[in-house]
Write a protein that holds these residues in place. Structure first.
Motif, PDB file in Angstrom:
ATOM      1  N   LEU A 110      -3.444  36.327 -29.605  1.00 26.92           N
ATOM      2  CA  LEU A 110      -2.935  34.995 -29.240  1.00 26.92           C
ATOM      3  C   LEU A 110      -2.202  35.098 -27.906  1.00 26.92           C
ATOM      4  O   LEU A 110      -0.975  34.993 -27.839  1.00 26.92           O
ATOM      5  CB  LEU A 110      -2.022  34.443 -30.336  1.00 26.92           C
ATOM      6  CG  LEU A 110      -1.542  33.004 -30.155  1.00 26.92           C
ATOM      7  CD1 LEU A 110      -2.714  32.049 -30.049  1.00 26.92           C
ATOM      8  CD2 LEU A 110      -0.637  32.582 -31.289  1.00 26.92           C
ATOM      9  N   ASN A 111      -2.948  35.318 -26.855  1.00 21.95           N
ATOM     10  CA  ASN A 111      -2.368  35.446 -25.517  1.00 21.95           C
ATOM     11  C   ASN A 111      -2.419  34.094 -24.817  1.00 21.95           C
ATOM     12  O   ASN A 111      -3.486  33.635 -24.403  1.00 21.95           O
ATOM     13  CB  ASN A 111      -3.131  36.504 -24.709  1.00 21.95           C
ATOM     14  CG  ASN A 111      -2.435  36.818 -23.389  1.00 21.95           C
ATOM     15  OD1 ASN A 111      -1.373  36.271 -23.097  1.00 21.95           O
ATOM     16  ND2 ASN A 111      -3.022  37.690 -22.604  1.00 21.95           N
ATOM     17  N   LEU A 112      -1.268  33.452 -24.674  1.00 21.13           N
ATOM     18  CA  LEU A 112      -1.195  32.118 -24.089  1.00 21.13           C
ATOM     19  C   LEU A 112      -0.818  32.132 -22.616  1.00 21.13           C
ATOM     20  O   LEU A 112      -0.723  31.068 -21.998  1.00 21.13           O
ATOM     21  CB  LEU A 112      -0.165  31.271 -24.854  1.00 21.13           C
ATOM     22  CG  LEU A 112      -0.376  31.156 -26.364  1.00 21.13           C
ATOM     23  CD1 LEU A 112       0.720  30.307 -26.977  1.00 21.13           C
ATOM     24  CD2 LEU A 112      -1.742  30.579 -26.679  1.00 21.13           C
ATOM     25  N   GLN A 138      -5.751  24.403 -23.667  1.00 15.77           N
ATOM     26  CA  GLN A 138      -6.279  25.715 -24.020  1.00 15.77           C
ATOM     27  C   GLN A 138      -5.348  26.435 -24.994  1.00 15.77           C
ATOM     28  O   GLN A 138      -5.797  27.060 -25.957  1.00 15.77           O
ATOM     29  CB  GLN A 138      -6.476  26.554 -22.760  1.00 15.77           C
ATOM     30  CG  GLN A 138      -7.622  26.090 -21.875  1.00 15.77           C
ATOM     31  CD  GLN A 138      -7.671  26.849 -20.558  1.00 15.77           C
ATOM     32  OE1 GLN A 138      -6.665  27.393 -20.093  1.00 15.77           O
ATOM     33  NE2 GLN A 138      -8.842  26.886 -19.934  1.00 15.77           N
ATOM     34  N   ALA A 139      -4.037  26.328 -24.729  1.00 16.75           N
ATOM     35  CA  ALA A 139      -3.060  26.977 -25.604  1.00 16.75           C
ATOM     36  C   ALA A 139      -3.115  26.389 -27.014  1.00 16.75           C
ATOM     37  O   ALA A 139      -3.074  27.122 -28.007  1.00 16.75           O
ATOM     38  CB  ALA A 139      -1.659  26.834 -25.020  1.00 16.75           C
ATOM     39  N   LEU A 140      -3.218  25.052 -27.105  1.00 13.89           N
ATOM     40  CA  LEU A 140      -3.287  24.422 -28.426  1.00 13.89           C
ATOM     41  C   LEU A 140      -4.548  24.836 -29.181  1.00 13.89           C
ATOM     42  O   LEU A 140      -4.515  25.041 -30.404  1.00 13.89           O
ATOM     43  CB  LEU A 140      -3.240  22.905 -28.279  1.00 13.89           C
ATOM     44  CG  LEU A 140      -1.886  22.294 -27.886  1.00 13.89           C
ATOM     45  CD1 LEU A 140      -2.014  20.800 -27.663  1.00 13.89           C
ATOM     46  CD2 LEU A 140      -0.832  22.578 -28.954  1.00 13.89           C
ATOM     47  N   ALA A 141      -5.658  24.976 -28.447  1.00 11.00           N
ATOM     48  CA  ALA A 141      -6.904  25.405 -29.095  1.00 11.00           C
ATOM     49  C   ALA A 141      -6.776  26.836 -29.627  1.00 11.00           C
ATOM     50  O   ALA A 141      -7.201  27.132 -30.753  1.00 11.00           O
ATOM     51  CB  ALA A 141      -8.061  25.302 -28.105  1.00 11.00           C
ATOM     52  N   ALA A 200      -5.937  30.656 -34.236  1.00  6.91           N
ATOM     53  CA  ALA A 200      -5.174  31.761 -34.815  1.00  6.91           C
ATOM     54  C   ALA A 200      -4.538  31.357 -36.143  1.00  6.91           C
ATOM     55  O   ALA A 200      -4.567  32.116 -37.121  1.00  6.91           O
ATOM     56  CB  ALA A 200      -4.093  32.222 -33.825  1.00  6.91           C
ATOM     57  N   CYS A 201      -3.966  30.146 -36.203  1.00  5.36           N
ATOM     58  CA  CYS A 201      -3.337  29.678 -37.441  1.00  5.36           C
ATOM     59  C   CYS A 201      -4.386  29.444 -38.532  1.00  5.36           C
ATOM     60  O   CYS A 201      -4.113  29.671 -39.714  1.00  5.36           O
ATOM     61  CB  CYS A 201      -2.547  28.398 -37.176  1.00  5.36           C
ATOM     62  SG  CYS A 201      -1.153  28.627 -36.043  1.00  5.36           S
ATOM     63  N   ALA A 202      -5.580  29.007 -38.129  1.00  7.01           N
ATOM     64  CA  ALA A 202      -6.655  28.835 -39.105  1.00  7.01           C
ATOM     65  C   ALA A 202      -7.042  30.175 -39.729  1.00  7.01           C
ATOM     66  O   ALA A 202      -7.346  30.252 -40.931  1.00  7.01           O
ATOM     67  CB  ALA A 202      -7.870  28.194 -38.432  1.00  7.01           C
ATOM     68  N   ASN A 203      -7.021  31.251 -38.940  1.00  7.06           N
ATOM     69  CA  ASN A 203      -7.322  32.583 -39.481  1.00  7.06           C
ATOM     70  C   ASN A 203      -6.274  33.018 -40.500  1.00  7.06           C
ATOM     71  O   ASN A 203      -6.600  33.627 -41.526  1.00  7.06           O
ATOM     72  CB  ASN A 203      -7.398  33.599 -38.344  1.00  7.06           C
ATOM     73  CG  ASN A 203      -8.628  33.424 -37.482  1.00  7.06           C
ATOM     74  OD1 ASN A 203      -9.619  32.850 -37.934  1.00  7.06           O
ATOM     75  ND2 ASN A 203      -8.579  33.898 -36.253  1.00  7.06           N
ATOM     76  N   VAL A 204      -5.007  32.713 -40.213  1.00  9.95           N
ATOM     77  CA  VAL A 204      -3.934  33.077 -41.147  1.00  9.95           C
ATOM     78  C   VAL A 204      -4.113  32.353 -42.479  1.00  9.95           C
ATOM     79  O   VAL A 204      -4.047  32.958 -43.558  1.00  9.95           O
ATOM     80  CB  VAL A 204      -2.555  32.750 -40.527  1.00  9.95           C
ATOM     81  CG1 VAL A 204      -1.445  32.965 -41.560  1.00  9.95           C
ATOM     82  CG2 VAL A 204      -2.295  33.617 -39.310  1.00  9.95           C
ATOM     83  N   ILE A 205      -4.340  31.039 -42.423  1.00 10.31           N
ATOM     84  CA  ILE A 205      -4.493  30.255 -43.649  1.00 10.31           C
ATOM     85  C   ILE A 205      -5.775  30.639 -44.384  1.00 10.31           C
ATOM     86  O   ILE A 205      -5.817  30.628 -45.628  1.00 10.31           O
ATOM     87  CB  ILE A 205      -4.458  28.748 -43.320  1.00 10.31           C
ATOM     88  CG1 ILE A 205      -3.112  28.380 -42.676  1.00 10.31           C
ATOM     89  CG2 ILE A 205      -4.675  27.922 -44.570  1.00 10.31           C
ATOM     90  CD1 ILE A 205      -1.893  28.686 -43.530  1.00 10.31           C
ATOM     91  N   ALA A 206      -6.840  30.967 -43.640  1.00 16.73           N
ATOM     92  CA  ALA A 206      -8.090  31.389 -44.284  1.00 16.73           C
ATOM     93  C   ALA A 206      -7.876  32.672 -45.087  1.00 16.73           C
ATOM     94  O   ALA A 206      -8.418  32.818 -46.200  1.00 16.73           O
ATOM     95  CB  ALA A 206      -9.173  31.593 -43.231  1.00 16.73           C
ATOM     96  N   HIS A 207      -7.085  33.595 -44.554  1.00 12.15           N
ATOM     97  CA  HIS A 207      -6.779  34.828 -45.289  1.00 12.15           C
ATOM     98  C   HIS A 207      -5.975  34.506 -46.552  1.00 12.15           C
ATOM     99  O   HIS A 207      -6.189  35.114 -47.611  1.00 12.15           O
ATOM    100  CB  HIS A 207      -5.995  35.791 -44.394  1.00 12.15           C
ATOM    101  CG  HIS A 207      -5.866  37.164 -44.947  1.00 12.15           C
ATOM    102  ND1 HIS A 207      -6.760  38.178 -44.678  1.00 12.15           N
ATOM    103  CD2 HIS A 207      -4.956  37.701 -45.798  1.00 12.15           C
ATOM    104  CE1 HIS A 207      -6.401  39.273 -45.318  1.00 12.15           C
ATOM    105  NE2 HIS A 207      -5.296  39.011 -45.997  1.00 12.15           N
ATOM    106  N   ALA A 208      -5.051  33.544 -46.433  1.00 15.60           N
ATOM    107  CA  ALA A 208      -4.254  33.154 -47.603  1.00 15.60           C
ATOM    108  C   ALA A 208      -5.124  32.470 -48.657  1.00 15.60           C
ATOM    109  O   ALA A 208      -4.897  32.632 -49.862  1.00 15.60           O
ATOM    110  CB  ALA A 208      -3.119  32.229 -47.168  1.00 15.60           C
TER     111      ALA A 208
END
Length: 541
Positions: free
Chosen positions: A324-326, A333-336, A341-349
């Motif tokens: 997550l290099n902003l 671009q940063a919001l995308a 990245a947050c979608a990956n965290v929730i997908a793992h959960a």
């Protein structure tokens, strides 16, 4: 953990010419009323005393006035909160500059000291101005934005041919919005702007126009064929809940108080036309996760998210690094990147059915100190980093996917992870911190280990420390605070030694040896002082 979540959904409207004119006339009237109400509130007049006067003077309904009052009070509260935030921010900057000036002057040039003193004077003037504004309760609010207002003083640089073109844009910005306040007590969640569900699963909208416009456009304005690409189901659920409240109230069932959703509507006009924004409150979902299975600890860093999954005993199972290099990215671009990245965290959960645990950090305080306490590269990197946006994205997506998201105190998590778990489990410092975050939520022990050997330095090296003096009457974080101070000193000395050895090694390899001045110390041999290779080169050359 919150009991509800506020969401806003939007869609573009397709309107005919008559409807567009009606909305424009309504927006112009609403803007005039809102500006007048702000002027009176700023003059210390009570909105309650102004209500009946405004209803007669401007020909609006009581619900219209309540929407204006809520909107103005919200803006004033936001300005006051921002003023307090700026006072705190500037106070931190003043403290940092004063600390910089109090350091020994032998390392600073006269120009550096002069510029710091100038900056200190400017900061103190700004602080005095804000404190005076806060004490007097002066509220400054520019409808249409300060940026556009100041554009009139440099028309060409801001893309305007003349003052008339700027004035057109200025008037457009000041009257391009409508707001209708919702309430769960009213039919459809909003008496002034009521949504209804049609048979084809689209919405129709009935807008109650002000009395001043009835003779020209009628009492109600109706819009049809409204569809939301996102949030359609949640809006329908809100309407059903409002209908349930109405039915229970008719039969005098006391449970009607537990039903109903406010649906506030805001209309915004831009160059393409009108858009509608519907804001509602989502009830608490049925959580899928269970902390008895374990948790997912997440350590948020400036260039990545460190994720560690634990079992119910606090042992690490899986570690993952999410880039997550902003730095250098635009806002979009940063919001995308943050969203992915947050979608990956929730997908793992979702796969593990374990809650997510984060730190409750205050990055604003750290950003205030960037100018004086960080290198230029670190300052730019952290300035482009949006911790609050990451936190909001994870919470929002977790709520939608029925994943619990918790926050814990961030005190010494990186230090505890470095000292206790990095070597034990073969984790990086950031993954060890993520593990500590998860363990803290599970209420596991954070006692200092018996031995402080091979503490990682973050660069494939290590340092060793002595144990601090223990006192059982003190909290365990007291020992970690003492250890934190020792570790900072030890790491600074450790890295200085590494730099010195690197310089000496480079000199030996290139043959560029420094000139030796002075005598050899009495208790140190030349071999011990310079190293055998350098001593051999100097002696036998």
């Amino acid at each position: 953990m919150q009991d509800s979540s506020i969401r806003t959904y939007q869609t573009r409207l397709r309107l005919d010419e008559t409807t567009d004119k009606a909305l424009l006339a309504c927006a112009e009237l609403f803007a005039h009323v809102e500006h007048s109400l702000f002027r009176d509130v700023r003059a210390k007049k009570s909105p309650k005393d102004l209500k009946s006067q405004y209803l007669k003077k401007y020909g609006i309904t009581a619900r219209h006035f309540n929407a204006f009052r809520v909107k103005i009070e919200g803006k004033i509260a936001s300005i006051q909160e921002r003023c307090q935030s700026l006072i705190s921010e500037i106070s931190e900057q003043i403290k940092s500059v004063e600390e910089k000036l109090s350091q020994p002057k032998r390392k600073k040039s006269p120009l550096f000291i002069h510029q710091k003193k100038r900056r200190l004077h400017q900061l103190k003037q700004r602080l005095q101005k804000l404190q005076h504004q806060q004490e007097k309760g002066n509220i400054a609010l520019c409808f249409g934005s300060k940026k556009l207002f100041r554009a009139q003083f440099n028309l060409e640089a801001n893309g305007f041919k003349n003052h008339e073109e700027w004035q057109t844009a200025w008037r457009f910005e000041r009257k391009n919005e409508l707001f209708f306040l919702g309430s769960k007590d009213e039919s459809g969640g909003n008496q002034s702007c009521t949504l209804s569900l049609e048979e084809d699963k689209t919405f129709s909208l009935r807008i109650r126009l002000p009395d001043a416009l009835i003779t020209k456009f009628g009492k109600y304005l109706r819009l049809t064929n409204i569809h939301f690409a996102y949030g359609q189901e949640n809006i329908i659920a809100g309407l059903i809940d409002c209908r349930q409240r109405q039915l229970l109230s008719q039969v005098k069932d006391p449970n009607y108080r537990n039903h109903g959703q406010a649906l506030s509507c805001r209309f915004k006009r831009d160059k393409k036309g009108w858009s509608i924004f519907v804001t509602t409150t989502l009830p608490k979902p049925q959580w899928k996760t269970d902390k008895n299975r374990g948790v997912i600890g997440v350590d948020i860093n400036t260039d990545h998210l460190a994720l560690v999954e634990t079992d119910r005993f606090g042992n690490p199972l899986i570690k993952e690094t999410i880039p997550l290099n902003l730095y250098g990215k635009t806002q979009k671009q940063a919001l995308a990147l943050i969203g992915d990245a947050c979608a990956n965290v929730i997908a793992h959960a979702e796969k593990t059915l374990k809650p997510v645990v984060l730190e409750d950090l205050d990055f604003q305080k750290k950003k205030r100190q960037l100018r004086e306490k960080s290198t230029s590269f670190q300052a730019r990197k952290l300035s482009s980093f949006s911790y609050q946006s990451i936190l909001t994205h994870i919470k929002s997506r977790g709520w939608s996917k029925q994943i619990e998201v918790y926050q814990v105190n961030p005190a010494y998590t990186s230090l505890i992870g470095r000292v206790k778990f990095s070597n034990r489990y073969g984790l990086s410092i950031h993954h060890a911190a993520a593990l500590c975050i998860g363990r803290r939520f599970l209420n596991f022990s954070e006692k200092i280990p018996r031995h402080l050997e091979k503490i990682p330095d973050g660069r494939n090296g290590h340092v060793a420390l002595s144990l601090p003096v223990r006192n059982r009457d003190q909290h365990v974080w007291t020992f970690w605070r003492s250890l934190s101070k020792k570790l900072k000193v030890a790491l600074a000395a450790h890295f200085r030694t590494q730099r010195s050895l690197s310089t000496l090694k480079a000199a030996l390899e290139t043959g560029n040896l420094p000139d030796l001045v002075g005598e050899t110390p009495a208790h140190e041999s030349s071999t011990q002082l310079l190293g055998w290779r350098l001593y051999e080169k100097c002696t036998f050359a």
